[in-house]
Design an enzyme around this catalytic site. Sequence first.
Site, short mmCIF file in Angstrom:
data_model
loop_
_atom_site.label_atom_id
_atom_site.label_comp_id
_atom_site.label_asym_id
_atom_site.label_seq_id
_atom_site.Cartn_x
_atom_site.Cartn_y
_atom_site.Cartn_z
N HIS A 1 12.60 -3.32 -1.91
CA HIS A 1 11.00 -2.87 -1.79
C HIS A 1 10.93 -1.38 -2.30
CE1 HIS A 1 7.18 -1.80 -0.48
NE2 HIS A 1 6.85 -3.18 -0.45
N ASN B 1 4.31 -9.13 4.10
CA ASN B 1 5.41 -7.83 4.43
C ASN B 1 4.45 -6.86 5.29
OD1 ASN B 1 6.99 -5.84 4.60
ND2 ASN B 1 6.70 -4.98 2.48
N TRP B 2 4.85 -6.90 6.52
CA TRP B 2 4.02 -6.27 7.58
C TRP B 2 4.72 -4.58 7.65
CZ3 TRP B 2 3.77 -9.41 12.93
CH2 TRP B 2 3.23 -10.42 12.57
N LYS B 3 5.64 -4.50 7.10
CA LYS B 3 6.33 -3.03 6.97
C LYS B 3 6.35 -2.52 8.49
CE LYS B 3 3.85 -2.44 2.68
NZ LYS B 3 3.50 -1.74 1.55
N GLY C 1 -0.70 -0.19 -1.84
CA GLY C 1 -1.55 0.67 -0.61
C GLY C 1 -2.71 1.48 -1.37
N GLY D 1 0.79 -6.60 1.58
CA GLY D 1 1.25 -5.50 2.63
C GLY D 1 -0.09 -5.43 3.45
N GLY D 2 -1.04 -4.58 3.34
CA GLY D 2 -1.94 -4.36 4.44
C GLY D 2 -2.92 -5.53 4.61
N SER E 1 -2.03 -4.28 -3.48
CA SER E 1 -3.29 -4.42 -3.12
C SER E 1 -3.91 -5.80 -3.38
CB SER E 1 -4.03 -3.09 -3.91
OG SER E 1 -3.49 -1.91 -3.65
N GLU F 1 9.57 1.16 -1.27
CA GLU F 1 9.47 2.03 -0.11
C GLU F 1 10.94 2.38 0.29
OE1 GLU F 1 6.59 0.00 2.50
OE2 GLU F 1 5.22 0.74 1.05
N GLU G 1 5.98 -5.66 -7.99
CA GLU G 1 5.03 -4.61 -7.30
C GLU G 1 5.14 -3.40 -8.07
OE1 GLU G 1 4.65 -6.23 -2.79
OE2 GLU G 1 6.52 -4.38 -3.04
#
Length: 252
Positions: free
Chosen positions: A98, A12-14, A176, A237-238, A216, A100, A170
């Site tokens: 998600h 997930n590149w956000k 993150g 993610g990251g 993470s 966010e 999640e």
Amino acid sequence: MTDYRTPLIAGNWKMFKTGAEAVQYAKALKKQVADVENTDIMIAPPFTALSAVSEILRDTRIGLGAQNIFWEKEGAFTGEISAPMLISAGCQYVIIGHSERRQYFGETDETVNRRLKAAANAGLIPILCVGETETQREAKKTFSVLDKQIKDGLNGLILDEHHPLVIAYEPVWAIGTGKTASPDQVQEVHAYIRKQIAKNFGNMLANAIRVLYGGSVKPDNVSGLMALPDVDGALVGGASLQPETFSQIIHF
Ligand code: 13P
């Protein structure tokens, strides 16, 4: 029964990468995962990069996903994107609910449910995100929060083992932050999610759906997570933003 549960490593590149950056990434990842055979792979770039990336991913085993979807097919809904638009841009998957989106954009289990139905009806594979906040975990509300997210999120959805659904657990406190949930915590929750699916939709579906862990995930913790019996993949993610790092995770 486990045939349906090919491991899925999803990125997930956000809100990262322009179209040109996304294309460069997709070309690099394609080379790095050319040897992968028994793992499904998905990347979810921003909407603006989907079409260009889909050209590069054609005839590879890297799937393409969107990060959100609106439930109407078309209409006066400024800023929204529909299932037919995602499909025409080359998507097979869509991330829905998600944390966010729930936290910053007012999404509720009800809107998540409408999005899920639109995605499933259009033949996209929905990735439903669920998870508790740190406060909810400390208040021992993890399971009741998940119950509601799953029950209300999936309400009225027609699901069977041939209509794939992915659930991503999640924990909000692990996103993150560098704090991964412990293997015991992850396995406990994943087994619980599967039990809830069995209760509401039957054992066949419970044994067919993939439950991913997100929060993470990195190259050095992915194999421990993937070894857990109820973990079928990861939503990253990251660490999905660099093709080299993401490729290491895919080769867990
Ligand atoms: P991180 O891997 O950066 O913690 O993000 C997880 C996530 O939110 C994936 O959807």
